[in-house]
Design an enzyme around this catalytic site. Sequence first.
Site, short mmCIF file in Angstrom:
data_model
loop_
_atom_site.label_atom_id
_atom_site.label_comp_id
_atom_site.label_asym_id
_atom_site.label_seq_id
_atom_site.Cartn_x
_atom_site.Cartn_y
_atom_site.Cartn_z
N SER A 101 0.79 -1.23 0.00
CA SER A 101 0.00 0.00 0.00
C SER A 101 0.82 1.28 0.00
CB SER A 101 -0.97 0.02 1.18
OG SER A 101 -0.27 0.24 2.40
N LYS A 116 0.70 4.74 6.66
CA LYS A 116 0.05 5.58 5.65
C LYS A 116 0.68 6.97 5.67
CE LYS A 116 -2.80 2.21 4.88
NZ LYS A 116 -2.70 1.39 3.64
#
Length: 204
Positions: free
Chosen positions: A61, A104
Site C-alpha cells: 500500500s 500511511k
Amino acid sequence: PGTIPAARVWGSFRGGRHTRRPETNPKRELLEWCLALAIARAIGLALHFLVFQLIQVDGPSMQPTLHTGQRMFCTPATYLLRKPVRGEIVITAYPNKGSTNFVKRVIALEGETVSIHDGAVYINGVRLNEPYIKGEIQYEMEEITVEEGHVFVLGDNRNDSSDSHDPRIGALPLSMLKGKVHAIVWPLNEFSLLPTPEYNDLTP
C-alpha cells in the site's frame, strides 16, 4: 620488627587496629540484582514504546516509497507532543481492526475539505501535487470535511490501499496515530531518510 606479607593482608588498619571487611549477604545481593534488572527492563520498555521502534513493512500500500520486508525507524512519542503535519508517514491503528497497525501518509488535516477526482486529491478545492504516488488514482471520492481532532490518511499506492478514502475507515482520530516514520533502516543498502514533502500552495 617483623613484617606481614602482602598476600596475607585480609582487612585494613584503622586507629592501629586490624578490621575485616563486612561479610556479604547473598539474599541482599540477589535482591539488588533483581532491582537493577527490573530498572533496566523498565528503561528498555520506555525507550521502545516512547522513543523509538523498528517496524517492518508488510504489503504494497505504500509503494513506491516503502516495500515489504523493509524496516522503518519510528518515534512513538511524536504525536503525544504535537499534531501531525501533511505529508508525514505515520503508523496508525484503524477502527475495528484490533491491534493491527498500518503505515500511511497524512494527506488532509482537521478543518480541511478533501475530495478525489480526475486522478488526483483536492484539498480545499485545490489539486495536491504528489510526485511520490504510484500512478494516477483510479477512483473518486466525494468531498468531505475532516473533523476536529482527526486526520485523513492515504497509502502512496492509491489503487491498492485500504485507507481514509474508504467510508468504513474514514478520517482517523489523532489518538489512533502510533508514531511518525523517519527512515528506512533495513536492508542497509536501502537506507533512506523519509523527509516531509513540500507541497504547492493550497489556498483556495
